[in-house]
Design a protein around this motif. Sequence first.
Motif, PDB file in Angstrom:
ATOM      1  N   ALA A 313       0.848  -1.191   0.000  1.00  0.00           N
ATOM      2  CA  ALA A 313       0.000   0.000   0.000  1.00  0.00           C
ATOM      3  C   ALA A 313       0.884   1.241   0.000  1.00  0.00           C
ATOM      4  CB  ALA A 313      -0.920   0.008   1.219  1.00  0.00           C
ATOM      5  N   SER A 314       0.611   2.161  -0.910  1.00  0.00           N
ATOM      6  CA  SER A 314       1.359   3.414  -0.954  1.00  0.00           C
ATOM      7  C   SER A 314       0.821   4.371   0.106  1.00  0.00           C
ATOM      8  CB  SER A 314       1.221   4.056  -2.335  1.00  0.00           C
ATOM      9  OG  SER A 314      -0.119   4.490  -2.544  1.00  0.00           O
ATOM     10  N   VAL A 315       1.618   5.377   0.423  1.00  0.00           N
ATOM     11  CA  VAL A 315       1.157   6.389   1.384  1.00  0.00           C
ATOM     12  C   VAL A 315      -0.082   7.092   0.838  1.00  0.00           C
ATOM     13  CG1 VAL A 315       1.742   8.534   2.560  1.00  0.00           C
ATOM     14  CG2 VAL A 315       3.446   6.725   2.376  1.00  0.00           C
ATOM     15  N   ASP A 316      -0.084   7.412  -0.448  1.00  0.00           N
ATOM     16  CA  ASP A 316      -1.252   8.062  -1.048  1.00  0.00           C
ATOM     17  C   ASP A 316      -2.495   7.186  -0.895  1.00  0.00           C
ATOM     18  OD1 ASP A 316       0.007  10.371  -1.837  1.00  0.00           O
ATOM     19  OD2 ASP A 316       0.503   9.630  -3.837  1.00  0.00           O
ATOM     20  N   GLY A 317      -2.327   5.876  -1.103  1.00  0.00           N
ATOM     21  CA  GLY A 317      -3.465   4.972  -1.012  1.00  0.00           C
ATOM     22  C   GLY A 317      -4.026   4.884   0.386  1.00  0.00           C
ATOM     23  N   LEU A 318      -3.159   4.685   1.384  1.00  0.00           N
ATOM     24  CA  LEU A 318      -3.665   4.552   2.746  1.00  0.00           C
ATOM     25  C   LEU A 318      -4.171   5.891   3.280  1.00  0.00           C
ATOM     26  CD1 LEU A 318      -1.363   5.575   5.088  1.00  0.00           C
ATOM     27  CD2 LEU A 318      -0.174   3.618   4.131  1.00  0.00           C
ATOM     28  N   ASP A 353      -4.972  -3.135   5.803  1.00  0.00           N
ATOM     29  CA  ASP A 353      -3.883  -3.752   6.552  1.00  0.00           C
ATOM     30  C   ASP A 353      -2.846  -2.716   6.971  1.00  0.00           C
ATOM     31  OD1 ASP A 353      -5.082  -6.186   6.213  1.00  0.00           O
ATOM     32  OD2 ASP A 353      -3.720  -6.894   4.656  1.00  0.00           O
ATOM     33  N   ALA A 354      -2.530  -1.793   6.043  1.00  0.00           N
ATOM     34  CA  ALA A 354      -1.520  -0.773   6.335  1.00  0.00           C
ATOM     35  C   ALA A 354      -1.985   0.169   7.446  1.00  0.00           C
ATOM     36  CB  ALA A 354      -1.205   0.017   5.068  1.00  0.00           C
ATOM     37  N   LEU A 355      -3.229   0.619   7.356  1.00  0.00           N
ATOM     38  CA  LEU A 355      -3.759   1.516   8.385  1.00  0.00           C
ATOM     39  C   LEU A 355      -3.779   0.844   9.749  1.00  0.00           C
ATOM     40  CD1 LEU A 355      -6.737   3.182   6.455  1.00  0.00           C
ATOM     41  CD2 LEU A 355      -4.589   4.271   7.142  1.00  0.00           C
ATOM     42  N   ASP A 356      -4.107  -0.440   9.772  1.00  0.00           N
ATOM     43  CA  ASP A 356      -4.125  -1.156  11.039  1.00  0.00           C
ATOM     44  C   ASP A 356      -2.713  -1.340  11.590  1.00  0.00           C
ATOM     45  OD1 ASP A 356      -5.604  -2.886  13.070  1.00  0.00           O
ATOM     46  OD2 ASP A 356      -4.099  -4.274  12.280  1.00  0.00           O
ATOM     47  N   ILE A 388       2.995  12.860  12.058  1.00  0.00           N
ATOM     48  CA  ILE A 388       2.201  11.769  12.651  1.00  0.00           C
ATOM     49  C   ILE A 388       2.610  10.438  12.037  1.00  0.00           C
ATOM     50  CG2 ILE A 388      -0.131  10.833  12.908  1.00  0.00           C
ATOM     51  CD1 ILE A 388      -1.160  13.738  12.837  1.00  0.00           C
ATOM     52  N   PHE A 389       2.817  10.436  10.718  1.00  0.00           N
ATOM     53  CA  PHE A 389       3.207   9.210  10.030  1.00  0.00           C
ATOM     54  C   PHE A 389       4.574   8.738  10.507  1.00  0.00           C
ATOM     55  CE2 PHE A 389       4.697   6.600   6.488  1.00  0.00           C
ATOM     56  CZ  PHE A 389       3.572   5.858   6.192  1.00  0.00           C
ATOM     57  N   ALA A 390       5.498   9.673  10.705  1.00  0.00           N
ATOM     58  CA  ALA A 390       6.841   9.309  11.165  1.00  0.00           C
ATOM     59  C   ALA A 390       6.804   8.630  12.526  1.00  0.00           C
ATOM     60  CB  ALA A 390       7.727  10.552  11.209  1.00  0.00           C
ATOM     61  N   GLU A 391       5.894   9.049  13.384  1.00  0.00           N
ATOM     62  CA  GLU A 391       5.748   8.398  14.691  1.00  0.00           C
ATOM     63  C   GLU A 391       5.116   7.021  14.542  1.00  0.00           C
ATOM     64  OE1 GLU A 391       6.607   9.298  17.812  1.00  0.00           O
ATOM     65  OE2 GLU A 391       7.712  10.983  16.926  1.00  0.00           O
ATOM     66  N   ALA A 392       4.106   6.930  13.678  1.00  0.00           N
ATOM     67  CA  ALA A 392       3.374   5.673  13.532  1.00  0.00           C
ATOM     68  C   ALA A 392       4.197   4.609  12.823  1.00  0.00           C
ATOM     69  CB  ALA A 392       2.071   5.912  12.764  1.00  0.00           C
ATOM     70  N   VAL A 393       5.091   5.034  11.920  1.00  0.00           N
ATOM     71  CA  VAL A 393       5.803   4.073  11.091  1.00  0.00           C
ATOM     72  C   VAL A 393       6.811   3.256  11.889  1.00  0.00           C
ATOM     73  CG1 VAL A 393       7.827   5.396  10.310  1.00  0.00           C
ATOM     74  CG2 VAL A 393       6.606   3.887   8.699  1.00  0.00           C
ATOM     75  N   GLN A 394       7.021   3.609  13.150  1.00  0.00           N
ATOM     76  CA  GLN A 394       7.875   2.795  14.014  1.00  0.00           C
ATOM     77  C   GLN A 394       7.268   1.408  14.228  1.00  0.00           C
ATOM     78  OE1 GLN A 394       7.852   3.851  18.284  1.00  0.00           O
ATOM     79  NE2 GLN A 394       6.152   5.250  17.812  1.00  0.00           N
ATOM     80  N   HIS A 395       5.978   1.253  13.934  1.00  0.00           N
ATOM     81  CA  HIS A 395       5.328  -0.057  14.035  1.00  0.00           C
ATOM     82  C   HIS A 395       5.608  -0.929  12.814  1.00  0.00           C
ATOM     83  CE1 HIS A 395       3.464   1.558  17.503  1.00  0.00           C
ATOM     84  NE2 HIS A 395       2.491   2.228  16.895  1.00  0.00           N
ATOM     85  N   ALA A 396       6.271  -0.367  11.804  1.00  0.00           N
ATOM     86  CA  ALA A 396       6.598  -1.114  10.588  1.00  0.00           C
ATOM     87  C   ALA A 396       8.051  -1.568  10.693  1.00  0.00           C
ATOM     88  CB  ALA A 396       6.396  -0.239   9.356  1.00  0.00           C
ATOM     89  N   PRO A 397       8.288  -2.838  10.993  1.00  0.00           N
ATOM     90  CA  PRO A 397       9.649  -3.289  11.304  1.00  0.00           C
ATOM     91  C   PRO A 397      10.680  -3.045  10.216  1.00  0.00           C
ATOM     92  CG  PRO A 397       8.039  -4.935  11.973  1.00  0.00           C
ATOM     93  CD  PRO A 397       7.296  -3.904  11.186  1.00  0.00           C
ATOM     94  N   LEU A 398      10.320  -3.207   8.936  1.00  0.00           N
ATOM     95  CA  LEU A 398      11.310  -3.021   7.880  1.00  0.00           C
ATOM     96  C   LEU A 398      11.747  -1.568   7.788  1.00  0.00           C
ATOM     97  CD1 LEU A 398      13.050  -4.024   5.618  1.00  0.00           C
ATOM     98  CD2 LEU A 398      11.070  -3.920   4.075  1.00  0.00           C
ATOM     99  N   VAL A 399      10.810  -0.637   7.938  1.00  0.00           N
ATOM    100  CA  VAL A 399      11.165   0.785   7.935  1.00  0.00           C
ATOM    101  C   VAL A 399      12.087   1.094   9.112  1.00  0.00           C
ATOM    102  CG1 VAL A 399      10.274   3.137   8.082  1.00  0.00           C
ATOM    103  CG2 VAL A 399       9.024   1.424   6.768  1.00  0.00           C
ATOM    104  N   THR A 400      11.769   0.529  10.261  1.00  0.00           N
ATOM    105  CA  THR A 400      12.604   0.726  11.448  1.00  0.00           C
ATOM    106  C   THR A 400      13.994   0.139  11.244  1.00  0.00           C
ATOM    107  OG1 THR A 400      10.655   0.660  12.885  1.00  0.00           O
ATOM    108  CG2 THR A 400      12.782   0.269  13.920  1.00  0.00           C
ATOM    109  N   LEU A 401      14.075  -1.040  10.622  1.00  0.00           N
ATOM    110  CA  LEU A 401      15.367  -1.672  10.349  1.00  0.00           C
ATOM    111  C   LEU A 401      16.226  -0.787   9.459  1.00  0.00           C
ATOM    112  CD1 LEU A 401      17.348  -4.082  10.259  1.00  0.00           C
ATOM    113  CD2 LEU A 401      16.024  -4.946   8.309  1.00  0.00           C
TER     114      LEU A 401
END
Length: 476
Positions: A313-318, A353-356, A388-401
């Motif tokens: 899912a792209s950022v635009d899509g979600l 799925d991405a929003l969740d 807000i997205f930068a804070e939330a994206v910490q839940h995405a392990p690959l981005v965090t890695l």
Amino acid sequence: MVLNVLRDLRADRRARAGLAHLTADGPRRPADGELLLETVGLTKSYAGADGELPVLSGIDLQVRAGEVVALLGKSGSGKSTLLRCLAGLVPASSGSVSYKGTPLTGANPGTAMVFQTFALLPWLTVQQNVELGLEAKGVPAAERADAARQAIDLIGLDGFESAYPKELSGGMRQRVGFARALVVEPDVLMMDEPFSALDVLTAENLRGELMELWESGRFPTRAIVLVTHNIEEAVLLADRIVVLGARPYGTIREVFEVGLDRPRDRNSAAFDDLIDRVYRTMTGRQKEGRVPGRHEAVELEKRTPANTPLPRASVDGLSGLAELVLDRGGRCDLADLADELGLAVDDLLPQVDALDLLGFTTLSGDDLLLTDTGTAFADADVQESKKIFAEAVQHAPLVTLITKSLRGNSGGTLRAGFFRDLLAHHFTAEQVTRQLDTATDWGRYAELYSYDAEPQEYRLDESEATRLAATAVGRE
């Protein structure tokens, strides 16, 4: 509205062609029920950098003459791999695949394949492309030319025999793919998402014509196996729907007998009810009471790129989906929203799925609800939404890695190959590419890092690097 007009026109054409008798009260296609294909305990794994990568496990499946079977599942569920195992193109790691009771040791002689990407040879004409399978079987030139012309006529390509693929539209190229598969008169026609690369009207037209031929008895094959990720397409075409789950590898989650007369009435309560039941099973909520996405069974602190892959899912899509939900008071029924947008429900699943995953939404029954964070994200201007997205994206392990790896490198840069090697321990090459594409999109939007495609290199975002430098100075 346009699709409804198209369906009305098809009904008129069926009547003119003498096919109007193919209704609930008319004769049905003979179904002798002979067992054509069977898998028993089928398991398939691929060699990875860190050992075997399981794709399918314990698949028991039968395909009988007279039926259309749909293999339905999200990306990564192994449905295309299962199709290729049935066709004998991919050997099983364990278990067995049989055609008419004989275990396969190579390509299945009773099947032919239609691919998503058409797979035509551009230097050959339509006639020559259709003849390829017969030529491989050693059929004499005159005989195969006559058979090819009949298949071309059957699939509506007459007049295009001498055309080259580059001269054809996407729909016409896929017709060539169908003719090439049907000309060898296989017992089972295999179709791997054959309509997904087409525009909605072309796909609708081809699906309708395919089913007309199937019901007319003129279709030179005894069974069809269709791979799709589209729930409505599966309910529209199939007699039986096999739903594959993908946690942690492909298994059969449930099998649905469709039991609806053809042509299928999309507006009927029975059609809607079946879509709803399949949707609940496909998203894993019917039996497990969880929201869509693979990450749900994993506690937040234990999530890794391996056990929590990123939805496609792209950022635009979600962001667009979050705004649509906000416009409806922060809560909406997914099926109703999909219907309003002219989409199938499963078209929205990656965004759901991405929003969740990011903590922006939850599901209650069939309703999608924005969380407080999700509401703020959907209602914010661009700069605030990035924060807000930068804070939330910490839940995405690959981005965090990726972010932590760049922070830990003195130069703040790393080649994409480093992350490809890490992910190759757990995913196929195609899945690795999709994961990195999504992680790149998300990381860029959050202004955590950038990506230069020429050297294939990730670089810590300037603002992020500046923040880290300031933090380091403060510690001194």
